[in-house]
Design a protein around this motif. Structure first.
Motif, PDB file in Angstrom:
ATOM      1  N   VAL A  37       0.748  -1.012  -0.049  1.00 46.08           N
ATOM      2  CA  VAL A  37       0.060   0.086   0.080  1.00 46.08           C
ATOM      3  C   VAL A  37       0.791   1.115  -0.160  1.00 46.08           C
ATOM      4  CG1 VAL A  37      -1.888   1.316   1.222  1.00 46.08           C
ATOM      5  CG2 VAL A  37      -1.839  -1.279   1.124  1.00 46.08           C
ATOM      6  N   ALA A  38       0.777   1.942  -0.976  1.00 44.67           N
ATOM      7  CA  ALA A  38       1.556   3.307  -0.964  1.00 44.67           C
ATOM      8  C   ALA A  38       1.033   4.500  -1.681  1.00 44.67           C
ATOM      9  CB  ALA A  38       2.664   2.941  -2.085  1.00 44.67           C
ATOM     10  N   LYS A  39       1.386   5.645  -1.738  1.00 44.76           N
ATOM     11  CA  LYS A  39       0.887   6.568  -2.046  1.00 44.76           C
ATOM     12  C   LYS A  39       0.576   6.851  -3.529  1.00 44.76           C
ATOM     13  CE  LYS A  39       5.176   9.211  -2.740  1.00 44.76           C
ATOM     14  NZ  LYS A  39       6.011  10.305  -2.414  1.00 44.76           N
ATOM     15  N   ASP A  40       1.110   5.936  -4.608  1.00 47.20           N
ATOM     16  CA  ASP A  40       0.726   6.019  -5.861  1.00 47.20           C
ATOM     17  C   ASP A  40       1.330   4.488  -6.459  1.00 47.20           C
ATOM     18  OD1 ASP A  40       3.550   6.329  -6.792  1.00 47.20           O
ATOM     19  OD2 ASP A  40       3.343   8.095  -6.081  1.00 47.20           O
ATOM     20  N   SER A  41       0.955   4.536  -7.454  1.00 53.48           N
ATOM     21  CA  SER A  41       1.178   3.104  -8.333  1.00 53.48           C
ATOM     22  C   SER A  41       2.696   2.984  -8.310  1.00 53.48           C
ATOM     23  CB  SER A  41       0.358   2.981  -9.476  1.00 53.48           C
ATOM     24  OG  SER A  41      -1.053   3.069  -9.272  1.00 53.48           O
ATOM     25  N   LEU A  42       3.226   3.803  -8.872  1.00 58.59           N
ATOM     26  CA  LEU A  42       4.696   3.752  -9.198  1.00 58.59           C
ATOM     27  C   LEU A  42       5.560   3.369  -8.054  1.00 58.59           C
ATOM     28  CD1 LEU A  42       7.139   4.108 -11.246  1.00 58.59           C
ATOM     29  CD2 LEU A  42       7.231   6.507 -10.418  1.00 58.59           C
ATOM     30  N   SER A  43       5.288   4.208  -6.731  1.00 54.65           N
ATOM     31  CA  SER A  43       5.763   3.893  -5.461  1.00 54.65           C
ATOM     32  C   SER A  43       5.561   2.434  -5.138  1.00 54.65           C
ATOM     33  CB  SER A  43       5.358   4.819  -4.396  1.00 54.65           C
ATOM     34  OG  SER A  43       5.971   4.499  -3.362  1.00 54.65           O
ATOM     35  N   ALA A  44       4.403   1.838  -5.288  1.00 55.74           N
ATOM     36  CA  ALA A  44       3.815   0.445  -4.854  1.00 55.74           C
ATOM     37  C   ALA A  44       4.664  -0.225  -5.747  1.00 55.74           C
ATOM     38  CB  ALA A  44       2.468   0.477  -5.146  1.00 55.74           C
ATOM     39  N   GLU A  45       4.835  -0.233  -7.147  1.00 54.98           N
ATOM     40  CA  GLU A  45       5.421  -1.292  -7.948  1.00 54.98           C
ATOM     41  C   GLU A  45       6.927  -1.297  -7.643  1.00 54.98           C
ATOM     42  OE1 GLU A  45       3.972  -3.370  -9.664  1.00 54.98           O
ATOM     43  OE2 GLU A  45       2.096  -2.684  -9.810  1.00 54.98           O
ATOM     44  N   GLU A  46       7.669  -0.015  -7.631  1.00 56.29           N
ATOM     45  CA  GLU A  46       9.073  -0.017  -7.172  1.00 56.29           C
ATOM     46  C   GLU A  46       9.560  -0.769  -5.930  1.00 56.29           C
ATOM     47  OE1 GLU A  46      10.374   4.362  -9.161  1.00 56.29           O
ATOM     48  OE2 GLU A  46       9.866   4.367  -7.001  1.00 56.29           O
ATOM     49  N   ASN A  47       8.372  -0.580  -4.792  1.00 58.40           N
ATOM     50  CA  ASN A  47       8.648  -1.342  -3.655  1.00 58.40           C
ATOM     51  C   ASN A  47       8.583  -2.694  -3.835  1.00 58.40           C
ATOM     52  OD1 ASN A  47       9.642   0.561  -1.401  1.00 58.40           O
ATOM     53  ND2 ASN A  47       7.920   1.738  -2.310  1.00 58.40           N
ATOM     54  N   ARG A 176      12.228  -9.867   6.914  1.00 51.14           N
ATOM     55  CA  ARG A 176      13.027  -9.209   6.480  1.00 51.14           C
ATOM     56  C   ARG A 176      12.429  -7.904   5.674  1.00 51.14           C
ATOM     57  NH1 ARG A 176      17.681  -7.271   7.252  1.00 51.14           N
ATOM     58  NH2 ARG A 176      18.076  -7.020   5.070  1.00 51.14           N
ATOM     59  N   CYS A 177      11.573  -8.246   4.611  1.00 53.61           N
ATOM     60  CA  CYS A 177      11.039  -7.463   3.731  1.00 53.61           C
ATOM     61  C   CYS A 177      10.201  -6.674   4.514  1.00 53.61           C
ATOM     62  CB  CYS A 177      10.393  -8.397   2.576  1.00 53.61           C
ATOM     63  SG  CYS A 177      11.338  -9.287   1.696  1.00 53.61           S
ATOM     64  N   ARG A 178       9.359  -7.025   5.440  1.00 48.66           N
ATOM     65  CA  ARG A 178       8.475  -6.258   6.155  1.00 48.66           C
ATOM     66  C   ARG A 178       9.387  -5.006   6.951  1.00 48.66           C
ATOM     67  NH1 ARG A 178       5.430  -8.844  11.294  1.00 48.66           N
ATOM     68  NH2 ARG A 178       7.549  -8.881  11.876  1.00 48.66           N
ATOM     69  N   ASP A 179      10.178  -5.541   7.707  1.00 51.63           N
ATOM     70  CA  ASP A 179      11.085  -4.516   8.224  1.00 51.63           C
ATOM     71  C   ASP A 179      11.871  -3.542   7.202  1.00 51.63           C
ATOM     72  OD1 ASP A 179      10.643  -5.868  10.609  1.00 51.63           O
ATOM     73  OD2 ASP A 179      12.320  -7.026  10.748  1.00 51.63           O
ATOM     74  N   MET A 180      11.858  -4.031   6.030  1.00 54.10           N
ATOM     75  CA  MET A 180      12.826  -3.222   5.317  1.00 54.10           C
ATOM     76  C   MET A 180      11.937  -2.162   4.525  1.00 54.10           C
ATOM     77  SD  MET A 180      14.802  -4.295   1.426  1.00 54.10           S
ATOM     78  CE  MET A 180      12.986  -4.758   0.732  1.00 54.10           C
ATOM     79  N   MET A 181      10.441  -2.541   4.298  1.00 58.78           N
ATOM     80  CA  MET A 181       9.581  -1.547   3.993  1.00 58.78           C
ATOM     81  C   MET A 181       9.125  -0.660   5.139  1.00 58.78           C
ATOM     82  SD  MET A 181       8.751  -2.146   0.839  1.00 58.78           S
ATOM     83  CE  MET A 181      10.431  -2.229   0.550  1.00 58.78           C
ATOM     84  N   LEU A 182       9.152  -1.126   6.277  1.00 54.34           N
ATOM     85  CA  LEU A 182       8.906  -0.138   7.236  1.00 54.34           C
ATOM     86  C   LEU A 182       9.852   1.130   7.535  1.00 54.34           C
ATOM     87  CD1 LEU A 182       7.438  -2.495  10.194  1.00 54.34           C
ATOM     88  CD2 LEU A 182       6.167  -0.561   9.069  1.00 54.34           C
ATOM     89  N   ALA A 183      11.188   0.332   7.167  1.00 59.29           N
ATOM     90  CA  ALA A 183      12.275   1.458   7.379  1.00 59.29           C
ATOM     91  C   ALA A 183      12.516   2.480   6.237  1.00 59.29           C
ATOM     92  CB  ALA A 183      13.690   0.708   7.209  1.00 59.29           C
ATOM     93  N   LYS A 184      11.622   1.976   4.969  1.00 61.44           N
ATOM     94  CA  LYS A 184      11.547   3.044   3.788  1.00 61.44           C
ATOM     95  C   LYS A 184      10.258   3.947   3.963  1.00 61.44           C
ATOM     96  CE  LYS A 184      12.753   1.696  -0.169  1.00 61.44           C
ATOM     97  NZ  LYS A 184      12.732   1.021  -1.633  1.00 61.44           N
ATOM     98  N   GLY A 185       9.257   3.665   5.181  1.00 64.99           N
ATOM     99  CA  GLY A 185       8.392   4.400   5.183  1.00 64.99           C
ATOM    100  C   GLY A 185       7.070   4.055   4.488  1.00 64.99           C
ATOM    101  N   ILE A 186       7.047   2.718   4.003  1.00 64.18           N
ATOM    102  CA  ILE A 186       5.952   2.203   3.778  1.00 64.18           C
ATOM    103  C   ILE A 186       5.384   1.627   4.589  1.00 64.18           C
ATOM    104  CG2 ILE A 186       4.976   0.072   2.091  1.00 64.18           C
ATOM    105  CD1 ILE A 186       6.363   2.321   0.535  1.00 64.18           C
TER     106      ILE A 186
END
Length: 328
Positions: A37-47, A176-186
């Motif tokens: 879940v992200a602010k836009d489609s591009l950000s979501a796909e990149e993550n 690991r991926c959950r922690d990585m996404m949280l660290a990136k602000g997702i």
């Protein structure tokens, strides 16, 4: 080793400033469903791309079926010499051995050396002999894994020994991926590795993620929906792969200590902060059975569990009231 008896409920209503994107890929020999879940489609796909890259990196460290990984090198040198591994691999192995200790071997990462004498494809007409069963686990035993923290080496004492992270690796990658996404602000998402599921945040409509629990005896029906709040959930089950001899049902999950299949339970769902730990608990409880499994989980109150017996009877740890989440 696992059958997935949970279904993730993704239900959103109305407009929202956030977008949800999901992708399914094959990694670590199984299926990964990645939801961001992200602010836009591009950000979501990149993550999602970043999550896939991280899972691939972990797979290239710990896979025991890829010949060029550190774990494959450890297995090739069983009975020969210690092998130096990355600190990340060493720590994961340490945690796996600790899990073996607290479960008295019901969980064992050296299960990879077990002879596959049990067949659950309908081809078995009689039980293996006690001698064959005993021989099938003679190379299995976490006591024979020697760790050297100073040199970061792993040594398997017996020729022919193997270790594998099929049971913990997907859970570790999901965490690991959950922690990585949280660290990136997702702030919200799900990483689901073949049923080893780590979730965080909420759906775009502000509601929690929810997981539906099925009873394998009535597998087309969800009997409860449990909300997830930065929680992992893992189910181990044996409702499809089993054999019956002399009226007794033998599941496809094998006890690493005895070589005999697990009996008594057909499904164990564990919820808690870590998918890696939840995986270890779900597999171990299948082997230990209801009474010993519940006694083990009592020592770890951060984890909750729902156990379903071969007869379809439902039990749970005291820290979860399953009746609260049952559907009408």
């Amino acid at each position: 080793m696992k059958k997935i008896l949970v279904c993730l409920l993704l239900i959103s209503f109305g407009s929202t400033a956030q977008v949800l994107r999901k992708r399914t890929v094959k990694l670590m020999g199984g299926r990964f469903d990645i939801t961001i879940v992200a602010k836009d489609s591009l950000s979501a796909e990149e993550n999602i791309d970043a999550v896939i890259a991280e899972i691939t990196r972990i797979e290239n460290l710990i896979s025991d079926w890829k010949s060029d990984t550190q774990i494959s090198e450890v297995n090739r040198n069983a009975g020969i010499a210690p092998v130096k591994v990355d600190p990340e691999v060493f720590r994961l192995t340490e945690r796996a051995i600790h899990f073996s200790e607290i479960t008295n071997g019901a969980f064992d990462i050296s299960f990879a050396a077990m002879d596959r004498i049990w067949k659950f494809d309908g081809s078995m007409t009689q039980m293996p002999t006690p001698e064959a069963i005993k021989k099938s686990v003679e190379k299995v035993g976490y006591h024979n894994i020697i760790l050297d923290p100073k040199n970061s080496t792993i040594f398997l004492k017996l020729k022919g020994m193997k270790i594998g992270f099929g049971a913990l690796g997907e859970g570790y990658a999901a965490d690991r991926c959950r922690d990585m996404m949280l660290a990136k602000g997702i702030k919200a998402g799900i990483v689901n590795g073949s049923g080893d599921m780590s979730t965080w945040g909420k759906q775009p409509n502000g509601k929690p993620w929810g997981v539906g629990i099925t009873n394998p005896i009535h597998k087309d029906t969800i009997f409860a929906v449990i909300p997830l709040y930065k929680s992992a959930v893992v189910t181990s089950g044996s409702y499809e792969k089993y054999v019956i001899f002399n009226g007794k049902r033998y599941a496809h999950i094998i006890n690493p200590v005895t070589g005999y299949p697990a009996t008594g339970l057909c499904s164990v769902t564990v919820l808690g902060p870590s998918a890696e730990m939840a995986n270890g608990f779900s597999t171990s409880v299948m082997v230990l059975g209801k009474d010993l499994g519940l006694a083990l989980l009592k020592k770890y109150p951060a984890y909750k569990a729902i156990l379903i017996t071969d007869k379809g009877k439902i039990y749970s740890t005291p820290n979860i009231d399953i009746n609260k989440y049952k559907l009408e």
